[in-house]
Scaffold this motif. Sequence first.
Motif, PDB file in Angstrom:
ATOM      1  N   VAL A   1      35.930  25.592  73.928  1.00 39.50           N
ATOM      2  CA  VAL A   1      35.527  25.134  72.595  1.00 39.50           C
ATOM      3  C   VAL A   1      35.472  26.335  71.665  1.00 39.50           C
ATOM      4  O   VAL A   1      35.544  27.486  72.109  1.00 39.50           O
ATOM      5  CB  VAL A   1      34.140  24.429  72.636  1.00 39.50           C
ATOM      6  N   GLN A   2      35.321  26.074  70.385  1.00 43.89           N
ATOM      7  CA  GLN A   2      35.238  27.160  69.405  1.00 43.89           C
ATOM      8  C   GLN A   2      34.297  26.762  68.267  1.00 43.89           C
ATOM      9  O   GLN A   2      33.991  25.579  68.082  1.00 43.89           O
ATOM     10  CB  GLN A   2      36.618  27.473  68.853  1.00 43.89           C
ATOM     11  N   TYR A   3      33.877  27.770  67.519  1.00 44.00           N
ATOM     12  CA  TYR A   3      33.040  27.498  66.347  1.00 44.00           C
ATOM     13  C   TYR A   3      33.916  27.079  65.165  1.00 44.00           C
ATOM     14  O   TYR A   3      35.018  27.588  64.980  1.00 44.00           O
ATOM     15  CB  TYR A   3      32.258  28.749  65.948  1.00 44.00           C
ATOM     16  N   ASP A   4      33.376  26.150  64.346  1.00 47.01           N
ATOM     17  CA  ASP A   4      34.032  25.857  63.074  1.00 47.01           C
ATOM     18  C   ASP A   4      33.392  26.721  61.983  1.00 47.01           C
ATOM     19  O   ASP A   4      32.541  27.572  62.262  1.00 47.01           O
ATOM     20  CB  ASP A   4      33.967  24.360  62.761  1.00 47.01           C
ATOM     21  N   GLN A   5      33.780  26.513  60.752  1.00 47.25           N
ATOM     22  CA  GLN A   5      33.306  27.360  59.656  1.00 47.25           C
ATOM     23  C   GLN A   5      31.794  27.294  59.474  1.00 47.25           C
ATOM     24  O   GLN A   5      31.186  28.213  58.931  1.00 47.25           O
ATOM     25  CB  GLN A   5      33.997  26.954  58.353  1.00 47.25           C
ATOM     26  N   ASN A   6      31.186  26.189  59.889  1.00 48.36           N
ATOM     27  CA  ASN A   6      29.732  26.032  59.744  1.00 48.36           C
ATOM     28  C   ASN A   6      28.993  26.284  61.040  1.00 48.36           C
ATOM     29  O   ASN A   6      27.829  25.896  61.196  1.00 48.36           O
ATOM     30  CB  ASN A   6      29.431  24.617  59.238  1.00 48.36           C
ATOM     31  N   LEU A   7      29.692  26.915  62.011  1.00 44.71           N
ATOM     32  CA  LEU A   7      29.139  27.216  63.330  1.00 44.71           C
ATOM     33  C   LEU A   7      28.824  25.956  64.133  1.00 44.71           C
ATOM     34  O   LEU A   7      28.011  25.984  65.052  1.00 44.71           O
ATOM     35  CB  LEU A   7      27.897  28.122  63.237  1.00 44.71           C
ATOM     36  N   GLY A   8      29.456  24.857  63.777  1.00 39.92           N
ATOM     37  CA  GLY A   8      29.450  23.699  64.660  1.00 39.92           C
ATOM     38  C   GLY A   8      30.477  23.920  65.763  1.00 39.92           C
ATOM     39  O   GLY A   8      31.308  24.819  65.674  1.00 39.92           O
TER      40      GLY A   8
ATOM     41  N   ASN B   1      28.134  21.822  85.726  1.00 42.64           N
ATOM     42  CA  ASN B   1      26.779  21.347  86.005  1.00 42.64           C
ATOM     43  C   ASN B   1      25.750  22.445  85.777  1.00 42.64           C
ATOM     44  O   ASN B   1      25.968  23.607  86.142  1.00 42.64           O
ATOM     45  CB  ASN B   1      26.701  20.867  87.453  1.00 42.64           C
ATOM     46  N   LEU B   2      24.629  22.063  85.198  1.00 44.68           N
ATOM     47  CA  LEU B   2      23.562  23.004  84.867  1.00 44.68           C
ATOM     48  C   LEU B   2      22.345  22.786  85.751  1.00 44.68           C
ATOM     49  O   LEU B   2      22.134  21.691  86.290  1.00 44.68           O
ATOM     50  CB  LEU B   2      23.168  22.839  83.401  1.00 44.68           C
ATOM     51  N   ALA B   3      21.539  23.833  85.867  1.00 41.37           N
ATOM     52  CA  ALA B   3      20.290  23.738  86.619  1.00 41.37           C
ATOM     53  C   ALA B   3      19.171  23.159  85.761  1.00 41.37           C
ATOM     54  O   ALA B   3      18.197  22.605  86.272  1.00 41.37           O
ATOM     55  CB  ALA B   3      19.886  25.120  87.132  1.00 41.37           C
ATOM     56  N   TYR B   4      19.317  23.339  84.456  1.00 38.52           N
ATOM     57  CA  TYR B   4      18.328  22.816  83.509  1.00 38.52           C
ATOM     58  C   TYR B   4      19.038  22.619  82.163  1.00 38.52           C
ATOM     59  O   TYR B   4      20.078  23.259  81.912  1.00 38.52           O
ATOM     60  CB  TYR B   4      17.143  23.783  83.358  1.00 38.52           C
ATOM     61  N   PRO B   5      18.532  21.747  81.326  1.00 41.25           N
ATOM     62  CA  PRO B   5      19.166  21.592  80.003  1.00 41.25           C
ATOM     63  C   PRO B   5      19.167  22.934  79.268  1.00 41.25           C
ATOM     64  O   PRO B   5      18.129  23.589  79.166  1.00 41.25           O
ATOM     65  CB  PRO B   5      18.269  20.567  79.304  1.00 41.25           C
ATOM     66  N   TYR B   6      20.323  23.345  78.790  1.00 43.21           N
ATOM     67  CA  TYR B   6      20.500  24.683  78.220  1.00 43.21           C
ATOM     68  C   TYR B   6      21.077  24.513  76.813  1.00 43.21           C
ATOM     69  O   TYR B   6      22.255  24.215  76.641  1.00 43.21           O
ATOM     70  CB  TYR B   6      21.423  25.479  79.139  1.00 43.21           C
ATOM     71  N   ALA B   7      20.225  24.709  75.820  1.00 49.06           N
ATOM     72  CA  ALA B   7      20.606  24.399  74.445  1.00 49.06           C
ATOM     73  C   ALA B   7      21.787  25.231  73.962  1.00 49.06           C
ATOM     74  O   ALA B   7      22.562  24.777  73.125  1.00 49.06           O
ATOM     75  CB  ALA B   7      19.405  24.616  73.523  1.00 49.06           C
ATOM     76  N   ALA B   8      21.935  26.437  74.459  1.00 44.40           N
ATOM     77  CA  ALA B   8      22.993  27.321  73.977  1.00 44.40           C
ATOM     78  C   ALA B   8      24.294  27.150  74.755  1.00 44.40           C
ATOM     79  O   ALA B   8      25.246  27.903  74.522  1.00 44.40           O
ATOM     80  CB  ALA B   8      22.530  28.777  74.076  1.00 44.40           C
ATOM     81  N   PHE B   9      24.360  26.164  75.641  1.00 49.72           N
ATOM     82  CA  PHE B   9      25.482  26.110  76.582  1.00 49.72           C
ATOM     83  C   PHE B   9      26.845  26.024  75.896  1.00 49.72           C
ATOM     84  O   PHE B   9      27.751  26.806  76.181  1.00 49.72           O
ATOM     85  CB  PHE B   9      25.311  24.931  77.545  1.00 49.72           C
ATOM     86  N   LEU B  10      27.039  25.079  74.988  1.00 49.57           N
ATOM     87  CA  LEU B  10      28.342  24.973  74.331  1.00 49.57           C
ATOM     88  C   LEU B  10      28.646  26.239  73.526  1.00 49.57           C
ATOM     89  O   LEU B  10      29.800  26.675  73.451  1.00 49.57           O
ATOM     90  CB  LEU B  10      28.381  23.744  73.430  1.00 49.57           C
ATOM     91  N   GLY B  11      27.622  26.829  72.962  1.00 43.98           N
ATOM     92  CA  GLY B  11      27.823  28.055  72.180  1.00 43.98           C
ATOM     93  C   GLY B  11      28.357  29.198  73.029  1.00 43.98           C
ATOM     94  O   GLY B  11      29.198  29.976  72.581  1.00 43.98           O
ATOM     95  N   VAL B  12      27.887  29.321  74.273  1.00 49.92           N
ATOM     96  CA  VAL B  12      28.353  30.443  75.097  1.00 49.92           C
ATOM     97  C   VAL B  12      29.758  30.208  75.648  1.00 49.92           C
ATOM     98  O   VAL B  12      30.348  31.118  76.223  1.00 49.92           O
ATOM     99  CB  VAL B  12      27.378  30.758  76.255  1.00 49.92           C
ATOM    100  N   LEU B  13      30.277  29.006  75.485  1.00 53.45           N
ATOM    101  CA  LEU B  13      31.657  28.742  75.915  1.00 53.45           C
ATOM    102  C   LEU B  13      32.681  29.115  74.852  1.00 53.45           C
ATOM    103  O   LEU B  13      33.880  29.008  75.084  1.00 53.45           O
ATOM    104  CB  LEU B  13      31.819  27.255  76.273  1.00 53.45           C
ATOM    105  N   THR B  14      32.227  29.558  73.696  1.00 57.72           N
ATOM    106  CA  THR B  14      33.139  29.876  72.595  1.00 57.72           C
ATOM    107  C   THR B  14      33.762  31.257  72.778  1.00 57.72           C
ATOM    108  O   THR B  14      33.292  32.085  73.557  1.00 57.72           O
ATOM    109  CB  THR B  14      32.396  29.834  71.244  1.00 57.72           C
ATOM    110  N   CYS B  15      34.804  31.496  72.034  1.00 53.91           N
ATOM    111  CA  CYS B  15      35.528  32.768  72.089  1.00 53.91           C
ATOM    112  C   CYS B  15      34.747  33.866  71.360  1.00 53.91           C
ATOM    113  O   CYS B  15      33.970  33.573  70.467  1.00 53.91           O
ATOM    114  CB  CYS B  15      36.884  32.607  71.423  1.00 53.91           C
ATOM    115  N   PRO B  16      35.045  35.112  71.708  1.00 54.98           N
ATOM    116  CA  PRO B  16      36.001  35.504  72.747  1.00 54.98           C
ATOM    117  C   PRO B  16      35.376  35.626  74.132  1.00 54.98           C
ATOM    118  O   PRO B  16      36.091  35.738  75.116  1.00 54.98           O
ATOM    119  CB  PRO B  16      36.473  36.870  72.256  1.00 54.98           C
ATOM    120  N   ARG B  17      34.044  35.597  74.210  1.00 53.85           N
ATOM    121  CA  ARG B  17      33.415  35.866  75.512  1.00 53.85           C
ATOM    122  C   ARG B  17      33.635  34.739  76.503  1.00 53.85           C
ATOM    123  O   ARG B  17      33.496  34.928  77.706  1.00 53.85           O
ATOM    124  CB  ARG B  17      31.930  36.155  75.319  1.00 53.85           C
ATOM    125  N   GLY B  18      33.957  33.551  76.020  1.00 55.28           N
ATOM    126  CA  GLY B  18      34.245  32.428  76.906  1.00 55.28           C
ATOM    127  C   GLY B  18      35.730  32.252  77.162  1.00 55.28           C
ATOM    128  O   GLY B  18      36.155  31.176  77.606  1.00 55.28           O
TER     129      GLY B  18
END
Length: 550
Positions: free
Chosen positions: A71-78, A174-191
């Motif tokens: 996934v990636q961020y859009d202009q509004n960080l969505g 799969n996560l061990a607990y609900p992780y609010a930042a999860f989709l964010g950490v999948l973004t580029c370039p670190r993901g």
Amino acid sequence: MRHWALRSRPGFGAAIVTWVVLTAFTLAPGSGAPKDSLTIGLSSDASFINALIASDGQSYKVEWSVFDCLVQYDQNLGIKPMLAESWESSPDGLSYTFHLRKNVVWQDGRPFTADDVAFWMYSMLNPKVRAPSRAFFGGMAGYDELTNPDHPADPASLPRKPVEVVNPSTVRLNLAYPYAAFLGVLTCPRGGIVPKHALEGKDMNTAEFNTKPVGTGPYRVVEWRKGESIALTAFDRYYGGRPPTRQVIFRIIPDPVVRTQALRTGGIDMLDDPPADELDKFAKDPQYTVAGVYTPTYQYFGYRLDRPPFSDLRVRRAMAHAVDFDIIVRKVLRSYAVRATGPIPPTSWAYTPKVTRYPYNPEKAKQLLAEAGYTPGPDGIMQKDGRPLRFTLKGDTGTQSVRDSAVVIQDQLARIGVAAEIRLLDFPTFVRQLFASDFEAILVGWTGHPDPDPFSYTIWHSSQWNGRNFAHYKNPDVDKALEDARRTMDLKKRRDAYVRFQQLLADDAPYVWGYYPKEMYVYRKELRGLSLLPAQAAIFQSLRTAAWQP
């Protein structure tokens, strides 16, 4: 299929690249920019071009074009689709199922599948791989077992695996607990996803892949001359369509004066990290576009916190009172920055201004040093038990603001009897020494993340001493606040935890907080399609749409 010819015939390919590089470097201003090539001046070289093991901002600038993410961020960080065209989460927030694009191929022609996502994630969790962003994924199921450095678990032995390959185009994380930042950490370039077929069975830390990578992104690396240039060429089979500019060349020019002159004389088309005192001149010149944005980045003066003299809170607070970053912001940064009060900038929903501050006050600094047992020595340097308060301050030689700030800090510390020897290093060497905790004091910046979790946790949690917490900070109350913020999906509770974190950190004075810089770029007016995002160096994501005006 031209790009395959370049790869399979290295001599011919090198000749083509050399011609392109020389052509791009020798165009005179006014002669017309090369319509199919873009040359960018960088202050320093990348360390690796492998999104999984890279740890520095310069590498990320190249990786934006080479690797894609789920996934990636859009202009509004969505969050918007990238390699995953859609996804859904389970009602309990513990699983995310991603449906992958079906027309994606790697830059060597092999198909991209869910097996690649599984390989990437398991490599991220493999303790033998030096993945600096591993802790970003601390919420994955089985994280503690898989990342145990002494006895890492076999994923097959886990009752609940972090990755399930449902079919070639569907993968579940799969996560061990609900992780609010999860989709964010999948973004580029670190993901950035790396290919299984190119890296399976190899030592990720030393693989040739790290200099000759294979991604799914719009550009592929055709030549990397260490310390000189990195040349990319458009990937014709990119699923998003071939980018409009055929060649992108990163030219490494550490000296900011030479780098600036290269833009004026046509040697480069875009200036990264321009000297602040040149920005107003460029802004008045109709040949150029000056663009800037505030990102989660911050600059600081820090130290090894587990060793004297900086293990003493009174000394750290004395440093904070002795250094006047307000004047550095005005004089060095020309106010293209805002004074920092902590690791979370004012642009974040988690920011709080209600923290302990240390206004410039040399007399207060001297008082704190006296309370810590320091007295003036015969040479005027403060000393304790016969040992002078003297240390080496390391920084990156390619950044003008760092060079200038170091001189100001050295002078201000001298006024309270503290001797700082400045040692500036080329960026890759500096980064290696940072992650080896090989320093007494440093002047550097963190390239943050739009969500406060990834960098707050990995820099300040005591479990990260072998990672980004290379200053070796430790505070159980801070650990607790970071864990609370990480493990809840409730935004108010997250913010409360981050406010507590910032207040605790300010009291501990682990750094002298410097400033939140405005990320600035200068490029030729004819260059269009670039866009800024409030995420560090995200303008490089838009290279895929950059084009010269017809």
